[in-house]
Design a protein around this motif. Sequence first.
Motif, PDB file in Angstrom:
ATOM      1  N   SER A 255     -48.510 -15.752  25.961  1.00 44.76           N
ATOM      2  CA  SER A 255     -47.709 -15.806  24.730  1.00 44.76           C
ATOM      3  C   SER A 255     -46.263 -16.216  25.015  1.00 44.76           C
ATOM      4  O   SER A 255     -45.604 -16.783  24.155  1.00 44.76           O
ATOM      5  N   ILE A 256     -45.778 -15.943  26.258  1.00 49.94           N
ATOM      6  CA  ILE A 256     -44.424 -16.393  26.619  1.00 49.94           C
ATOM      7  C   ILE A 256     -44.420 -17.909  26.770  1.00 49.94           C
ATOM      8  O   ILE A 256     -43.555 -18.602  26.240  1.00 49.94           O
ATOM      9  N   ASN A 258     -46.596 -20.116  25.601  1.00 52.51           N
ATOM     10  CA  ASN A 258     -46.983 -20.879  24.387  1.00 52.51           C
ATOM     11  C   ASN A 258     -46.282 -20.412  23.118  1.00 52.51           C
ATOM     12  O   ASN A 258     -46.572 -20.891  22.038  1.00 52.51           O
ATOM     13  N   GLN A 259     -45.385 -19.426  23.269  1.00 50.85           N
ATOM     14  CA  GLN A 259     -44.632 -18.868  22.142  1.00 50.85           C
ATOM     15  C   GLN A 259     -45.546 -18.315  21.037  1.00 50.85           C
ATOM     16  O   GLN A 259     -45.382 -18.607  19.866  1.00 50.85           O
ATOM     17  N   TYR A 260     -46.556 -17.538  21.475  1.00 49.63           N
ATOM     18  CA  TYR A 260     -47.401 -16.816  20.505  1.00 49.63           C
ATOM     19  C   TYR A 260     -46.799 -15.422  20.350  1.00 49.63           C
ATOM     20  O   TYR A 260     -47.077 -14.530  21.153  1.00 49.63           O
ATOM     21  N   PHE A 261     -46.012 -15.202  19.315  1.00 55.14           N
ATOM     22  CA  PHE A 261     -45.287 -13.935  19.163  1.00 55.14           C
ATOM     23  C   PHE A 261     -46.253 -12.763  18.965  1.00 55.14           C
ATOM     24  O   PHE A 261     -46.160 -11.734  19.631  1.00 55.14           O
TER      25      PHE A 261
END
Length: 299
Positions: A255-256, A258-261
């Motif tokens: 998630s870091i 790919n910016q999956y919050f």
Amino acid sequence: MADNNWLTEFPEMERSDLLAIRKTLDGAYREFSRNYGETIESFFDPLLAFLIWFEKLLLGTPWFIMIGVLAVVSYLASRSWKLAVSVIVVFCAIGYFGMWEDTMRTMSIILVCTMVAIGLGIPIGIAMARSNRIQSFVTPLLDVMQTMPAFVYLIPVVMLLGIGKIPGVIAVVIYAIPPVIRLTNLGIRLVDKEVLEAATAYGASPSQRLFGVQLPLAMPTIMAGINQTIMMALAMVVIASMIGVKGLGQPVLKSITNQYFTLGLINGLAIVALAIIFDRVSQSYAKRSQQHLSGGHHE
């Protein structure tokens, strides 16, 4: 003006000299890992086998049995129905959100790391409590282990053993072991001298004094150390995932990048939930052992 440069600029080592030192040290470590890497790896084979077996056991056990076992263990340790029920609720939520397998993997590595840390840490703490010389030697090492950024000691471990479970365990143990060593040492040193003198007067041998008097009286402090070790091991989960340790850390890492919050948040909350459960169970067990001891003294 050129002569005054040393006033404003710090006199540095020549770049070429620094490069030569770095090349020598890097080359020596590479040579060491080529020559002894396989031998060191084979030394950890039994631990790896145990880790794989334990992970398969947690993953292979039906989820409802697993939740039941965890609830019973937390109740026996704490004698609190509230805690047992909250364990059931938390693990049902973890399973419902699709994080069951990752949580079991994380739990297996955390429990094994904690066992290794306790197995190594308590004897070292006892040795420190018995000898000021050992204490003065080990304390600076603990300072380095606690303050060195975790990424820095991942480098030599990965160079030596590659990526996978064992390097992850070593990195987690190095990071998490100092509290249990420090607090074992502290707990034993804080035991009342008069109590020890009384035990000696009754003819207790040094080992009887250690196991019959010092360790039981130091147990609440040692349990606080174990509690801190578990917390620090959980804090390393995400960093250990960078070197191939499967579990809740990997989705956080994903998630870091790919910016999956939401993915990061949900898995982060699962790690927090595990930490809170481990914390409450070990703390309430420590409190119970303290009450048991004080009860024993009043009788």
